[in-house]
Write a protein that holds these residues in place. Sequence first.
Motif, PDB file in Angstrom:
ATOM      1  N   ALA A  55       0.839  -1.211   0.000  1.00  0.00           N
ATOM      2  CA  ALA A  55       0.000   0.000   0.000  1.00  0.00           C
ATOM      3  C   ALA A  55       0.867   1.251   0.000  1.00  0.00           C
ATOM      4  CB  ALA A  55      -0.924  -0.002   1.218  1.00  0.00           C
ATOM      5  N   LEU A  56       2.065   1.139   0.597  1.00  0.00           N
ATOM      6  CA  LEU A  56       2.926   2.316   0.706  1.00  0.00           C
ATOM      7  C   LEU A  56       3.462   2.769  -0.644  1.00  0.00           C
ATOM      8  CD1 LEU A  56       5.062   1.653   3.861  1.00  0.00           C
ATOM      9  CD2 LEU A  56       3.027   3.009   3.583  1.00  0.00           C
TER      10      LEU A  56
ATOM     11  N   PHE B  65      -6.297   6.424   5.971  1.00  0.00           N
ATOM     12  CA  PHE B  65      -7.128   7.125   4.989  1.00  0.00           C
ATOM     13  C   PHE B  65      -8.599   6.966   5.312  1.00  0.00           C
ATOM     14  CE2 PHE B  65      -4.209   7.538   1.019  1.00  0.00           C
ATOM     15  CZ  PHE B  65      -3.308   8.234   1.789  1.00  0.00           C
ATOM     16  N   LEU B  66      -8.940   5.760   5.792  1.00  0.00           N
ATOM     17  CA  LEU B  66     -10.338   5.482   6.117  1.00  0.00           C
ATOM     18  C   LEU B  66     -10.828   6.457   7.177  1.00  0.00           C
ATOM     19  CD1 LEU B  66     -12.278   3.357   5.109  1.00  0.00           C
ATOM     20  CD2 LEU B  66     -11.656   1.924   7.026  1.00  0.00           C
TER      21      LEU B  66
ATOM     22  N   PHE C  15     -12.233   3.354   0.374  1.00  0.00           N
ATOM     23  CA  PHE C  15     -11.153   2.820   1.213  1.00  0.00           C
ATOM     24  C   PHE C  15     -11.626   1.615   2.006  1.00  0.00           C
ATOM     25  CE2 PHE C  15      -9.245   7.184   0.847  1.00  0.00           C
ATOM     26  CZ  PHE C  15      -8.243   6.748   0.004  1.00  0.00           C
ATOM     27  N   PHE C  16     -12.927   1.592   2.342  1.00  0.00           N
ATOM     28  CA  PHE C  16     -13.421   0.424   3.066  1.00  0.00           C
ATOM     29  C   PHE C  16     -13.394  -0.799   2.158  1.00  0.00           C
ATOM     30  CE2 PHE C  16     -16.758  -2.203   5.113  1.00  0.00           C
ATOM     31  CZ  PHE C  16     -16.110  -2.360   6.320  1.00  0.00           C
TER      32      PHE C  16
ATOM     33  N   GLN D 226     -16.915  11.749   4.707  1.00  0.00           N
ATOM     34  CA  GLN D 226     -18.151  11.254   4.097  1.00  0.00           C
ATOM     35  C   GLN D 226     -19.315  11.314   5.098  1.00  0.00           C
ATOM     36  OE1 GLN D 226     -17.335   7.763   1.793  1.00  0.00           O
ATOM     37  NE2 GLN D 226     -19.490   7.180   1.717  1.00  0.00           N
ATOM     38  N   PHE D 227     -18.984  11.311   6.377  1.00  0.00           N
ATOM     39  CA  PHE D 227     -20.024  11.341   7.406  1.00  0.00           C
ATOM     40  C   PHE D 227     -20.011  12.677   8.135  1.00  0.00           C
ATOM     41  CE2 PHE D 227     -18.641   6.963   6.843  1.00  0.00           C
ATOM     42  CZ  PHE D 227     -19.820   6.422   6.405  1.00  0.00           C
TER      43      PHE D 227
ATOM     44  N   PRO E 150     -14.960   8.855  -0.025  1.00  0.00           N
ATOM     45  CA  PRO E 150     -13.718   8.271   0.478  1.00  0.00           C
ATOM     46  C   PRO E 150     -13.936   7.019   1.317  1.00  0.00           C
ATOM     47  CG  PRO E 150     -14.194  10.347   1.581  1.00  0.00           C
ATOM     48  CD  PRO E 150     -15.141  10.227   0.441  1.00  0.00           C
ATOM     49  N   PHE E 151     -14.929   7.076   2.222  1.00  0.00           N
ATOM     50  CA  PHE E 151     -15.098   5.944   3.130  1.00  0.00           C
ATOM     51  C   PHE E 151     -15.429   4.676   2.357  1.00  0.00           C
ATOM     52  CE2 PHE E 151     -17.089   3.192   6.186  1.00  0.00           C
ATOM     53  CZ  PHE E 151     -16.297   3.354   7.302  1.00  0.00           C
TER      54      PHE E 151
ATOM     55  N   SER F 236      -9.930  -1.942   1.896  1.00  0.00           N
ATOM     56  CA  SER F 236      -9.472  -2.654   3.091  1.00  0.00           C
ATOM     57  C   SER F 236     -10.028  -4.071   3.108  1.00  0.00           C
ATOM     58  CB  SER F 236      -9.873  -1.892   4.351  1.00  0.00           C
ATOM     59  OG  SER F 236     -11.236  -2.084   4.628  1.00  0.00           O
TER      60      SER F 236
ATOM     61  N   TYR G  65      -9.705  10.615   5.595  1.00  0.00           N
ATOM     62  CA  TYR G  65     -10.553  11.043   4.473  1.00  0.00           C
ATOM     63  C   TYR G  65     -11.972  10.530   4.631  1.00  0.00           C
ATOM     64  CZ  TYR G  65      -6.207  12.340   2.164  1.00  0.00           C
ATOM     65  OH  TYR G  65      -5.009  12.911   1.861  1.00  0.00           O
ATOM     66  N   GLY G  66     -12.093   9.275   5.114  1.00  0.00           N
ATOM     67  CA  GLY G  66     -13.410   8.655   5.221  1.00  0.00           C
ATOM     68  C   GLY G  66     -14.327   9.410   6.172  1.00  0.00           C
TER      69      GLY G  66
ATOM     70  N   ARG H 280     -16.003  11.438  -4.568  1.00  0.00           N
ATOM     71  CA  ARG H 280     -16.178  12.030  -3.245  1.00  0.00           C
ATOM     72  C   ARG H 280     -16.827  11.063  -2.272  1.00  0.00           C
ATOM     73  NH1 ARG H 280     -15.451  17.778  -3.096  1.00  0.00           N
ATOM     74  NH2 ARG H 280     -14.474  18.192  -5.085  1.00  0.00           N
TER      75      ARG H 280
ATOM     76  N   MET I 186     -11.787   7.862  -5.138  1.00  0.00           N
ATOM     77  CA  MET I 186     -12.270   8.772  -4.113  1.00  0.00           C
ATOM     78  C   MET I 186     -12.308  10.207  -4.644  1.00  0.00           C
ATOM     79  SD  MET I 186     -10.214  10.018  -0.786  1.00  0.00           S
ATOM     80  CE  MET I 186      -9.345  11.380  -1.502  1.00  0.00           C
TER      81      MET I 186
ATOM     82  N   LEU J 273      -1.972   2.161   6.180  1.00  0.00           N
ATOM     83  CA  LEU J 273      -2.272   3.315   5.331  1.00  0.00           C
ATOM     84  C   LEU J 273      -3.765   3.385   5.012  1.00  0.00           C
ATOM     85  CD1 LEU J 273      -0.872   5.656   3.865  1.00  0.00           C
ATOM     86  CD2 LEU J 273      -0.785   4.226   1.842  1.00  0.00           C
ATOM     87  N   VAL J 274      -4.376   2.213   4.741  1.00  0.00           N
ATOM     88  CA  VAL J 274      -5.814   2.188   4.458  1.00  0.00           C
ATOM     89  C   VAL J 274      -6.590   2.660   5.675  1.00  0.00           C
ATOM     90  CG1 VAL J 274      -7.741   0.741   3.792  1.00  0.00           C
ATOM     91  CG2 VAL J 274      -5.520   0.294   2.841  1.00  0.00           C
TER      92      VAL J 274
ATOM     93  N   MET K 216      -4.359   0.764  -3.447  1.00  0.00           N
ATOM     94  CA  MET K 216      -4.519   1.996  -2.675  1.00  0.00           C
ATOM     95  C   MET K 216      -4.669   3.207  -3.577  1.00  0.00           C
ATOM     96  SD  MET K 216      -4.852   2.224   0.356  1.00  0.00           S
ATOM     97  CE  MET K 216      -4.783   3.835   1.050  1.00  0.00           C
TER      98      MET K 216
END
Lengths: 229, 247
Positions: free
Chosen positions: A169-170, B70-71, A197-198, B78-79, A193-194, A201, B74-75, A191, A187, B66-67, A180
Motif C-alpha cells: 500500500a505504501l 485514509f479510512l 477505502f473500506f 463522508q459522514f 472516500p469511506f 481494506s 478522508y473517510g 467524493r 475517491m 495506510l488504508v 490503494m
Amino acid sequence: MLDLQGYGWMLFEGLQVTLMVGLCSLALAICLGILGAGAKLSGNRLLRMGANVYTTVIRGIPELLLILLIFYGTPTLIQNLAGELGYDLRLDFNPFLAGVMTLGFIYGAFATEVFRGAFQSIPKGQIEAAQACGMHRRLIFRRIILPQVWRFALPGLGNVWMVLIKATALISVIQLEELMRTASIAMGATRLPFTFFFIASLLYLAITLASVLIQQRLEVWANRGIRRA
Amino acid sequence: MNLQLVVDSLPQLLDGLGLTLQITILSIFLGLVVAVPAALMRLSPNPLLRWPAHGYIFYFRGTPLLVQLFLIYYGGGQFREELDALGLWTYFREAYFCAVLTLTLNTGAYTAEILRGSIQAVPHGEVEAARACGMSGWLLYRRIILPKAFRLALPAYSNEVIFLFQATSLVSIITLLDLTGVARSIVARTFAVYEIYIAAGLIYLACSYGILFVFKRMEKRLMAHLRPEERRQAQKAADPAQENLPV
C-alpha cells in the motif's frame, strides 16, 4: 445496493497490480534472504559484516522512508555521480520495477533472518552424513539443505509475506496504480472516500485470509514425510 | 554530498522527531488501554464479548495501516453531517487526532493479540495455586495473571513498539510534519534527496536501537529470575557432579 459509479473494475485492476507487486517482491526477497543468510553463516568476515549491516540498517528504518530514499534518492545519486564523471544521464525508474526492487530489498532483510534460523535448524548430522558420502558443498546445499529448509522457513516467510503485502500500500506514494492508488483516484472522482477505502481494506483482508489458507497447505506440503510427535 | 545542508537542517529534523516521539508515546499508552480489555474480551467464554474483539483484532491486523489512516482521515469526511451532529467533526478534521486514533486502534489490535498469547501462556499451576488461596475473578487477574502475562509479553511487545515507532512515518502522508514529513518538505525545497533522507534514516535507526536497548534492560530486570545461564550456573554450584555430564 452499493453504487461504485463504474470504478469497481478499476479497483479490481489495482488488486491485480498489488498482487503482482507483492509476489514479485516476495520472490526477490526470498532470493536476497537465501543469499543474506548464506553470507551471515559464511566463514568470510567481510561477507558476514556486510549482511549484518544490511539487516540492521533496513530493520531500523521505516519502510516509507526507505521507499522514498530508494525511489527518489537512487536516480539522483547515480545522476550526480555520473555528472561528476562528465556524463549527462537522465534516469527515470519505472514505478512497478522500482516498487518491486524497493520492497524486495527491504523484506530481503527480514527474510535473511528467517533463512538464517532455518539453515541452522537443519540437523548437523545430516550434513556430516552427506560429507561422508562424498558430496560437495554445492551438492549438499542442493540435495540436503534446500529441500528441507522450507519446512523451517515457511512460518517465518508467511509472516514476511503478510507484512509485505500490507506494505505494498505504501508504494502508492510513488504513483504506482495499485489498490490503494486506484482507491484514492476513485475517491477523488466520486467524493466517497469511506466507501472506496473500506472496499480496498476488505480486499486486503481477503488477500490476508487467502494467504493464511495457502500457507497452511504449503506447510503440510513442506512437512510431508515428517513424523509428528 | 552536501553535508552543510544536512547540518543546517538538523534542528528542523529534530523538531520533526519530537512530533514523531510524541505521537508514538501517546499511541502506545492509548493502545495499551485498548489492548487489555480487547485481549480479555477475546478470551472470554461469552461469544457476545469474544466475537467483536475477534473482529476488531482481525480487521486491524489484516489491513494496511495506510488504508486505516485514509479510512479515518478522508473517510470521516463522508459522514460530516453525522459527525457534526455529534460534535465530533472538529476532531476528525484534525490530521493529528486522526493519526493518533488510527495508530492507537492499530497498535491496540496487535498488542491485544500479543497479550492474548501471553495470558494463555501463564502456567496453569499458578492459576490453580491462586484459586486454592481463594482468589478469583478480578483479583486473580490483577495479582497473578496480568503481571505474569505482561512479563511474558515483553519481548514481543518491544517489537511492536519499534514497529509502531516506525509506522508513525505514515502520518507524513496526511500532512503532519513528523520526522519523515519534515524530511520530505526539506527535500521538496532543496532537491538534496539522498542526503536528507539518509540523515532522517540514521535518526530513525538510532531511536529504534535506543528503544530496543531500553526494553532489553527492562527485560533483564523483570525476568532476572528466569535467566537461563544463571540458573544453570546455580544448578552447577548446587551439584558439581553434573558438570561432566554431556548436555
